[in-house]
Write an enzyme that holds these catalytic residues in place. Structure first.
Site, short mmCIF file in Angstrom:
data_model
loop_
_atom_site.label_atom_id
_atom_site.label_comp_id
_atom_site.label_asym_id
_atom_site.label_seq_id
_atom_site.Cartn_x
_atom_site.Cartn_y
_atom_site.Cartn_z
N ARG A 65 0.79 -1.24 0.00
CA ARG A 65 0.00 0.00 0.00
C ARG A 65 0.82 1.29 0.00
O ARG A 65 0.26 2.38 0.08
CB ARG A 65 -0.99 0.04 1.18
CG ARG A 65 -1.98 -1.10 1.20
CD ARG A 65 -3.20 -0.77 2.03
NE ARG A 65 -2.87 -0.39 3.38
CZ ARG A 65 -3.74 0.12 4.25
NH1 ARG A 65 -4.99 0.32 3.88
NH2 ARG A 65 -3.38 0.44 5.47
N ASP A 66 2.15 1.19 -0.07
CA ASP A 66 2.96 2.43 -0.14
C ASP A 66 4.22 2.19 -0.96
O ASP A 66 5.32 2.55 -0.54
CB ASP A 66 3.30 2.92 1.27
CG ASP A 66 3.76 4.38 1.28
OD1 ASP A 66 3.45 5.10 0.31
OD2 ASP A 66 4.43 4.79 2.25
N ILE A 67 4.05 1.57 -2.12
CA ILE A 67 5.19 1.32 -3.01
C ILE A 67 5.60 2.63 -3.68
O ILE A 67 4.79 3.27 -4.34
CB ILE A 67 4.84 0.26 -4.07
CG1 ILE A 67 4.61 -1.09 -3.38
CG2 ILE A 67 5.94 0.14 -5.10
CD1 ILE A 67 5.84 -1.67 -2.69
#
Length: 299
Positions: A65-67
Site C-alpha cells: 500500500r505504499d510502493i
C-alpha cells in the site's frame, strides 16, 4: 527482495523491531540528478528485484500500500529490498483489504486506494507501474502542490501518454504502461510477474529508445510528490509541512469540472469565504460601536 525483520518485542512500554541493516541507498536517492545517469540495464535489474519482492509479499497475502522509490532500498551489491511495510495490510478471505482512512503517497496511490475502497495486490502493481513510468518519462503521471489535487487526478484523469513526455518510447511499451495504470484493477496485470513479463518483452530494445548508450537520466521528482498521513490529511512533501484535509465526495467527479491530465480540479469555496468575511466584519463593527457608546463622555 524484502527487508528482513529478525525480532519484535516490548521493553517496558516501548515496542521495538529488529530489522536487517541495509548498507546502500533508496531508488529515490539513486534517481537524484547528482547521482549521474542510471544505465538501462541497471534500472531493469532494480525493476526485476522489486517485482520479485512484490510477488513474495502478495503470495503471503500482504498488500504493501505504499510502493514508491523511497521504499525500494538498493544494497551495495545491487540487491533490491522492498521496505517500510508500515501501511501494509493482510488480505482477508476475499483477497482484499479494507481501509478506514486514506493512507499512502498520492503520487503513487491507485484510484481505489485514493477513493478509500478495498485494495489488493493490484494496488501495489499500479504504484509499481508509476515508478517505471517515472523512470522512462522522467516524471510521475500526476503531481500538484496539494494532496487533494493528485488524489482527484488518480481517480478521474487518464495519465499523460508516455510518448508525449518521451517520444522515444515505443508503442508497445506505451501500451504496457497504460495497461498497468488502468483505473479499474481488473484491467491491470493480475500479478507483478505478469507485468514484468510484458514489460521485459518491450524493454529489449529500450536502450536505443530511451537514451544514448542505454543511459536513463532520472530527474529529481521529489518536489512533485505529496504524501498522505494515516490521519487522512494531505501533507506537502517539502518543508515547511502543512496539512490540508482530504475532502469527501470523491465517489463522483464534480459536474462542473472537466478534469484534464495536466491540471486537476480543486475545490472552490468562494461563497463560504465571502460569508465568513461578512460575519467577521459585522462582528468587528458591532464591537467598535459598543466600545464607543460605553466610553463616550456623558454631559
Amino acid at each position: 527482495n524484502i527487508l528482513a525483520v529478525y525480532d519484535v518485542g516490548t521493553e517496558d512500554e516501548t515496542h521495538y523491531m529488529i530489522m536487517e541493516l541495509i548498507e546502500g541507498e533508496s531508488l529515490a536517492e539513486i534517481q537524484h540528478p547528482g547521482s549521474g545517469p542510471l544505465r538501462w540495464e541497471e534500472a531493469c535489474k532494480y525493476i526485476k528485484g522489486a517485482a520479485q519482492g512484490l510477488e513474495a509479499a502478495h503470495a503471503a497475502g500482504i498488500t504493501h500500500r505504499d510502493i514508491k522509490p523511497e521504499n525500494l532500498m538498493i544494497t551495495k551489491k545491487g540487491v533490491v529490498k522492498v521496505s517500510d511495510f508500515g501501511l501494509a495490510k493482510e488480505s482477508d478471505a476475499t483477497g482484499g483489504t479494507s481501509t478506514d482512512a486514506v493512507m499512502g503517497t498520492p503520487a503513487f496511490m491507485s484510484p481505489e486506494q485514493c477513493d478509500g475502497k478495498r485494495v489488493d495486490g493490484r494496488t501495489d502493481i499500479y504504484s509499481f507501474g508509476i515508478i517505471i513510468y517515472e523512470i522512462v518519462t522522467g516524471q510521475v503521471p500526476f503531481y500538484s502542490d496539494t494532496g487533494y489535487s493528485v488524489i482527484h487526478s488518480q481517480i478521474f484523469d487518464p495519465p499523460p501518454l508516455p510518448s508525449s513526455l518521451n517520444d522515444k518510447i515505443s508503442p508497445a511499451m506505451e501500451n504496457v504502461l497504460l495497461k498497468v495504470l488502468s483505473k479499474e484493477p481488473a484491467e491491470r496485470y493480475a500479478t507483478a510477474g505478469e507485468f514484468m513479463s510484458a514489460f521485459k518483452q518491450t524493454a529489449q530494445d529500450a536502450p536505443s529508445q530511451i537514451g544514448a548508450q542505454g543511459a536513463v537520466v532520472l530527474p529529481d521528482s521529489t518536489e512533485k510528490r505529496t504524501q498522505v498521513a494515516p490521519t487522512a490529511t494531505a501533507i506537502l512533501a517539502s518543508p515547511p509541512v502543512t496539512t490540508t484535509p482530504i475532502l469527501p465526495n470523491l465517489d463522483e467527479a464534480p459536474s462542473n469540472v472537466t478534469p484534464t491530465a495536466t491540471q486537476a480540479a480543486r475545490p472552490k469555496r468562494p461563497f463560504l469565504l465571502v460569508g465568513v468575511g461578512v460575519i467577521l466584519g459585522m462582528a468587528i463593527l458591532t464591537g467598535l460601536i459598543i466600545f464607543v457608546l460605553r466610553n463616550r463622555d456623558v454631559p
